[in-house]
Write a protein that holds these residues in place. Structure first.
Motif, short mmCIF file in Angstrom:
data_model
loop_
_atom_site.label_atom_id
_atom_site.label_comp_id
_atom_site.label_asym_id
_atom_site.label_seq_id
_atom_site.Cartn_x
_atom_site.Cartn_y
_atom_site.Cartn_z
N ASP A 64 20.59 -15.62 -25.74
CA ASP A 64 21.13 -14.79 -24.66
C ASP A 64 20.03 -14.10 -23.86
OD1 ASP A 64 20.29 -12.96 -26.48
OD2 ASP A 64 22.28 -12.13 -26.91
N SER A 65 18.79 -14.54 -24.07
CA SER A 65 17.69 -13.97 -23.28
C SER A 65 16.48 -14.90 -23.37
CB SER A 65 17.29 -12.59 -23.83
OG SER A 65 16.72 -12.74 -25.11
N PRO A 66 15.57 -14.80 -22.39
CA PRO A 66 14.33 -15.60 -22.47
C PRO A 66 13.56 -15.26 -23.75
CG PRO A 66 14.52 -14.57 -20.30
CD PRO A 66 15.65 -14.03 -21.13
N ILE A 103 6.98 -32.11 -25.14
CA ILE A 103 7.15 -32.84 -23.89
C ILE A 103 8.32 -32.30 -23.09
CG2 ILE A 103 7.42 -35.14 -22.87
CD1 ILE A 103 6.58 -36.32 -25.57
N GLU A 104 8.03 -31.70 -21.92
CA GLU A 104 9.11 -31.29 -21.01
C GLU A 104 9.54 -32.49 -20.17
OE1 GLU A 104 9.01 -27.47 -18.98
OE2 GLU A 104 7.21 -26.96 -20.09
N TRP A 105 10.77 -32.47 -19.77
CA TRP A 105 11.36 -33.58 -18.99
C TRP A 105 11.28 -34.89 -19.76
CZ3 TRP A 105 14.61 -32.72 -15.22
CH2 TRP A 105 14.55 -31.47 -14.58
N GLY A 117 16.54 -30.83 -20.39
CA GLY A 117 17.29 -29.75 -19.75
C GLY A 117 16.94 -29.63 -18.29
N ASP A 118 17.88 -29.11 -17.54
CA ASP A 118 17.72 -28.99 -16.09
C ASP A 118 16.56 -28.06 -15.71
OD1 ASP A 118 19.84 -30.66 -15.73
OD2 ASP A 118 21.29 -29.03 -15.42
N LEU A 119 16.23 -28.11 -14.44
CA LEU A 119 15.25 -27.20 -13.84
C LEU A 119 15.63 -25.76 -14.18
CD1 LEU A 119 13.09 -28.25 -11.77
CD2 LEU A 119 14.60 -27.42 -9.97
N GLY A 120 14.66 -25.03 -14.72
CA GLY A 120 14.91 -23.61 -15.00
C GLY A 120 15.78 -23.35 -16.20
N SER A 121 16.00 -24.36 -17.04
CA SER A 121 16.88 -24.12 -18.19
C SER A 121 16.16 -23.31 -19.28
CB SER A 121 17.40 -25.44 -18.76
OG SER A 121 16.34 -26.30 -19.07
N GLY A 122 14.83 -23.43 -19.35
CA GLY A 122 14.10 -22.63 -20.34
C GLY A 122 13.14 -23.44 -21.21
N LYS A 123 12.79 -24.62 -20.76
CA LYS A 123 11.90 -25.48 -21.56
C LYS A 123 10.52 -24.83 -21.73
CE LYS A 123 12.51 -28.89 -18.61
NZ LYS A 123 13.49 -28.23 -17.71
N THR A 124 9.92 -24.40 -20.61
CA THR A 124 8.59 -23.79 -20.71
C THR A 124 8.64 -22.50 -21.52
OG1 THR A 124 7.92 -24.77 -18.60
CG2 THR A 124 6.59 -22.95 -19.40
N THR A 125 9.74 -21.77 -21.38
CA THR A 125 9.91 -20.53 -22.16
C THR A 125 9.84 -20.86 -23.65
OG1 THR A 125 11.29 -19.65 -20.40
CG2 THR A 125 11.48 -18.59 -22.58
N MET A 126 10.51 -21.94 -24.05
CA MET A 126 10.48 -22.34 -25.45
C MET A 126 9.08 -22.81 -25.86
SD MET A 126 12.97 -24.73 -27.62
CE MET A 126 13.86 -23.47 -28.45
N THR A 183 1.61 -22.57 -18.97
CA THR A 183 2.20 -22.50 -17.64
C THR A 183 3.00 -23.76 -17.35
OG1 THR A 183 0.15 -23.40 -16.79
CG2 THR A 183 0.41 -21.02 -16.67
N SER A 184 3.83 -23.67 -16.34
CA SER A 184 4.52 -24.87 -15.89
C SER A 184 3.47 -25.77 -15.28
CB SER A 184 5.57 -24.53 -14.84
OG SER A 184 6.62 -23.87 -15.47
N ALA A 185 3.54 -27.03 -15.61
CA ALA A 185 2.50 -27.95 -15.17
C ALA A 185 2.76 -28.40 -13.74
CB ALA A 185 2.46 -29.14 -16.11
N ASP A 233 24.54 -17.06 -16.59
CA ASP A 233 23.65 -15.89 -16.63
C ASP A 233 22.43 -16.19 -17.52
OD1 ASP A 233 25.38 -14.46 -14.95
OD2 ASP A 233 26.65 -13.96 -16.66
N ASP A 234 22.19 -15.35 -18.51
CA ASP A 234 21.02 -15.55 -19.35
C ASP A 234 21.34 -16.32 -20.63
OD1 ASP A 234 19.54 -14.23 -17.50
OD2 ASP A 234 19.22 -12.40 -18.69
N ARG A 235 22.51 -16.91 -20.66
CA ARG A 235 22.90 -17.62 -21.87
C ARG A 235 22.46 -19.09 -21.84
NH1 ARG A 235 27.38 -14.80 -20.49
NH2 ARG A 235 28.37 -16.69 -19.70
N ARG A 236 22.02 -19.56 -23.00
CA ARG A 236 21.62 -20.95 -23.12
C ARG A 236 22.16 -21.49 -24.44
NH1 ARG A 236 20.32 -19.36 -18.79
NH2 ARG A 236 18.33 -19.66 -17.68
N GLU A 237 22.61 -22.74 -24.37
CA GLU A 237 22.98 -23.43 -25.60
C GLU A 237 21.82 -24.36 -25.93
OE1 GLU A 237 27.14 -25.12 -26.16
OE2 GLU A 237 25.88 -26.91 -26.08
#
Ligand SMILES: Nc1ncnc2c1ncn2[C@@H]1O[C@H](COP(=O)(O)OP(=O)(O)OP(=O)(O)O)[C@@H](O)[C@H]1O
Ligand SMILES: [Mg+2]
Length: 146
Positions: A6-8, A104-106, A32-41, A57-59, A128-132
């Motif tokens: 429920d948060s980054p 590996i992102e994407w 996951g889509d653009l901005g879903s949270g891959k780099t955050t993870m 950082t995002s590449a 919102d800030d929720r992710r599955e």
């Protein structure tokens, strides 16, 4: 397994917990889509290897970032790779497996080439800030630590 964030910060923590379980040769494929949270993870995963989140950082220009830690950690972002045929030219196959850990992102762009053994993480924005976050390919002991 399916987890909810429920948060980054929570997503990063999950990345950290996952990172703690990784060992040489492991490959984590993030979907996951653009901005879903891959780099955050990935920031959380990297932190488990002693790398500060701000260094991840995002590449935008680099497809492959290598962090000089033991085991070597590779952060690969295939966003800019347009066709599956262009994958080989990135050199990613030299970074994956053996004694290194690769995230590996994407990973969608790999088709089915990331291999049976790879750990698949799928992140879905559920508002919102929720992710599955669904994770496949971990053994039971690793799952119990997430
Ligand atoms: N629960 C959450 N988990 C992760 N990120 C979240 C969450 N809630 C909100 N966010 C926001 O969503 C964005 C995720 O960005 P991030 O760069 O991690 O996505 P990405 O999947 O790597 O995107 P890209 O496809 O551009 O590489 C950040 O702005 C983050 O603050
Ligand atoms: Mg990203």
């Amino acid at each position: 397994m399916k987890l909810a964030s429920d948060s980054p910060e929570r997503t990063e923590e999950l990345g950290y917990a996952l990172g703690r379980r990784l060992k040489p040769g492991d490959v984590v494929a993030l979907f996951g889509d653009l901005g879903s949270g891959k780099t955050t993870m990935v920031k959380g995963i990297a932190r488990a290897f002693g790398i500060a989140g701000r260094d991840v950082t995002s590449a935008s220009f680099t497809i492959i970032a290598e962090y000089p830690v033991r085991p070597p950690l590779f952060h690969i972002d295939l966003y800019r790779v347009e066709k599956e045929e262009d994958i080989d030219a990135t050199g990613i196959w030299d970074c994956i497996g053996m004694d290194s850990v690769a995230v590996i992102e994407w990973a969608e762009k790999l088709g089915d080439r990331c291999g049976k053994e790879c750990i698949r993480v799928r992140i879905k924005d559920t508002g919102d800030d929720r992710r599955e976050i669904s994770i496949e390919g971990l053994n039971e002991e690793d799952r119990n630590h997430l």
